[in-house]
Design a protein around this motif. Structure first.
Motif, PDB file in Angstrom:
ATOM      1  N   LEU A 178       0.836  -1.203   0.000  1.00 46.56           N
ATOM      2  CA  LEU A 178       0.000   0.000   0.000  1.00 46.56           C
ATOM      3  C   LEU A 178       0.867   1.247   0.000  1.00 46.56           C
ATOM      4  CD1 LEU A 178       0.605   0.032   3.157  1.00 46.56           C
ATOM      5  CD2 LEU A 178      -1.788  -0.563   3.474  1.00 46.56           C
ATOM      6  N   ASN A 179       0.266   2.367  -0.389  1.00 46.16           N
ATOM      7  CA  ASN A 179       1.006   3.624  -0.376  1.00 46.16           C
ATOM      8  C   ASN A 179       0.701   4.388   0.914  1.00 46.16           C
ATOM      9  OD1 ASN A 179      -1.464   4.953  -0.729  1.00 46.16           O
ATOM     10  ND2 ASN A 179      -1.159   5.279  -2.922  1.00 46.16           N
ATOM     11  N   GLU A 180       1.258   5.587   1.029  1.00 45.63           N
ATOM     12  CA  GLU A 180       1.127   6.327   2.281  1.00 45.63           C
ATOM     13  C   GLU A 180      -0.314   6.739   2.565  1.00 45.63           C
ATOM     14  OE1 GLU A 180       2.627  10.679   1.698  1.00 45.63           O
ATOM     15  OE2 GLU A 180       3.777   9.427   0.327  1.00 45.63           O
ATOM     16  N   THR A 181      -1.072   7.051   1.507  1.00 41.29           N
ATOM     17  CA  THR A 181      -2.472   7.435   1.703  1.00 41.29           C
ATOM     18  C   THR A 181      -3.287   6.262   2.220  1.00 41.29           C
ATOM     19  OG1 THR A 181      -2.294   9.049  -0.091  1.00 41.29           O
ATOM     20  CG2 THR A 181      -4.509   8.383   0.563  1.00 41.29           C
ATOM     21  N   GLU A 182      -3.073   5.092   1.636  1.00 41.57           N
ATOM     22  CA  GLU A 182      -3.800   3.897   2.066  1.00 41.57           C
ATOM     23  C   GLU A 182      -3.381   3.460   3.469  1.00 41.57           C
ATOM     24  OE1 GLU A 182      -3.694   3.045  -2.613  1.00 41.57           O
ATOM     25  OE2 GLU A 182      -2.374   1.880  -1.277  1.00 41.57           O
ATOM     26  N   LEU A 183      -2.084   3.597   3.775  1.00 38.26           N
ATOM     27  CA  LEU A 183      -1.610   3.265   5.119  1.00 38.26           C
ATOM     28  C   LEU A 183      -2.280   4.160   6.151  1.00 38.26           C
ATOM     29  CD1 LEU A 183       0.341   1.613   6.899  1.00 38.26           C
ATOM     30  CD2 LEU A 183       2.067   3.390   6.472  1.00 38.26           C
ATOM     31  N   ALA A 184      -2.389   5.446   5.848  1.00 38.54           N
ATOM     32  CA  ALA A 184      -3.051   6.374   6.769  1.00 38.54           C
ATOM     33  C   ALA A 184      -4.525   6.018   6.930  1.00 38.54           C
ATOM     34  CB  ALA A 184      -2.904   7.807   6.265  1.00 38.54           C
ATOM     35  N   TYR A 185      -5.166   5.621   5.845  1.00 42.65           N
ATOM     36  CA  TYR A 185      -6.598   5.268   5.904  1.00 42.65           C
ATOM     37  C   TYR A 185      -6.825   4.058   6.795  1.00 42.65           C
ATOM     38  CZ  TYR A 185     -11.243   3.836   4.300  1.00 42.65           C
ATOM     39  OH  TYR A 185     -12.568   3.459   4.250  1.00 42.65           O
ATOM     40  N   TYR A 186      -6.035   3.019   6.613  1.00 48.36           N
ATOM     41  CA  TYR A 186      -6.283   1.777   7.342  1.00 48.36           C
ATOM     42  C   TYR A 186      -5.800   1.813   8.789  1.00 48.36           C
ATOM     43  CZ  TYR A 186      -7.894  -0.418   3.061  1.00 48.36           C
ATOM     44  OH  TYR A 186      -8.616  -0.733   1.932  1.00 48.36           O
ATOM     45  N   THR A 187      -4.850   2.698   9.099  1.00 52.56           N
ATOM     46  CA  THR A 187      -4.403   2.831  10.487  1.00 52.56           C
ATOM     47  C   THR A 187      -5.042   4.023  11.183  1.00 52.56           C
ATOM     48  OG1 THR A 187      -2.468   4.151   9.831  1.00 52.56           O
ATOM     49  CG2 THR A 187      -2.182   1.750   9.999  1.00 52.56           C
ATOM     50  N   GLN A 188      -5.758   4.842  10.389  1.00 59.64           N
ATOM     51  CA  GLN A 188      -6.384   6.070  10.905  1.00 59.64           C
ATOM     52  C   GLN A 188      -5.357   6.977  11.571  1.00 59.64           C
ATOM     53  OE1 GLN A 188      -9.646   4.583  13.366  1.00 59.64           O
ATOM     54  NE2 GLN A 188     -10.987   4.551  11.577  1.00 59.64           N
ATOM     55  N   SER A 189      -4.177   7.020  10.981  1.00 57.52           N
ATOM     56  CA  SER A 189      -3.087   7.851  11.487  1.00 57.52           C
ATOM     57  C   SER A 189      -2.306   8.413  10.324  1.00 57.52           C
ATOM     58  CB  SER A 189      -2.140   7.043  12.393  1.00 57.52           C
ATOM     59  OG  SER A 189      -2.839   6.465  13.477  1.00 57.52           O
TER      60      SER A 189
END
Length: 210
Positions: A178-189
């Motif tokens: 995943l990219n940084e946007t998706e990582l932020a979405y799934y970790t909510q951070s």
């Protein structure tokens, strides 16, 4: 035995080049417009084939000119597309892509035929690696990854686009890309440094038992 079996989308991409991505309400002038084969599934399959992997794709496209063009592209790239379903009742998937001079992009995807791929149409073939994304129905993706594991394949998931209720798919994946946007979405951070990205990735793996 395939090296890579992809379950994923086939889109015709309309790619517009712009100086910068528009802000909400802003109109910008395009510097060029291209019509290109795309879709995360098609792109992954072609990338694998160009690396020398024996590759096949499972998917759906419309029984239209765009669908025919995408299948011709797959054939040219030596990707087995015999498991791609043709739909007479809906169009081939379409993506509207804006690419800025900086390299940043913004994409709107219209799933069309991609959204109709059913679990019953998952024509399994022996493979070493099973690869999926989220431009086809999540239930179909989950079943694809589950069956792949049952058959001993290594499973890879690119959870894009990031969607609600798809986090549960992670348990079926040996590798998550995943990219940084998706990582932020799934970790909510949010993260802004390589170290912070690494911490969020570890948190995601810990949550999912990877």
């Amino acid at each position: 035995m395939y090296d890579v079996l992809v379950c994923g989308s086939l889109n015709m991409d309309w790619v517009a080049r712009v100086a910068h991505l528009p802000c909400p309400g802003e109109t910008v002038a395009g510097t060029s417009l291209q019509r290109l084969p795309g879709g995360k599934g098609l792109n992954q399959a072609i990338a694998a084939a160009r690396l020398g992997a024996r590759t096949a794709i499972i998917g759906a496209c419309g029984d239209d000119a765009d669908g025919a063009a995408l299948l011709a592209t797959l054939a040219h790239e030596q990707v087995d597309h015999s498991r791609v379903q043709r739909r007479s009742e809906c169009a081939t998937g379409l993506a509207q892509v804006l690419v800025a001079d900086s390299g940043e992009n913004a994409i709107v995807v219209h799933s069309a035929a991609n959204g109709t791929l059913r679990i019953a149409e998952l024509d399994w073939a022996p493979t070493r690696i099973a690869l999926a994304q989220l431009e086809t129905p999540s239930a179909t993706v989950a079943e694809f990854l589950r069956v792949a594991r049952e058959h001993g394949a290594v499973t890879l998931l690119n959870p894009a686009p990031a969607l609600p209720q798809t986090h549960a798919l992670f348990v079926h994946a040996d590798v998550i890309v995943l990219n940084e946007t998706e990582l932020a979405y799934y970790t909510q951070s949010a993260a802004h440094t390589p170290q912070a990205y690494g911490e969020l990735a570890r948190r995601l793996c810990d949550r999912d038992g990877q």
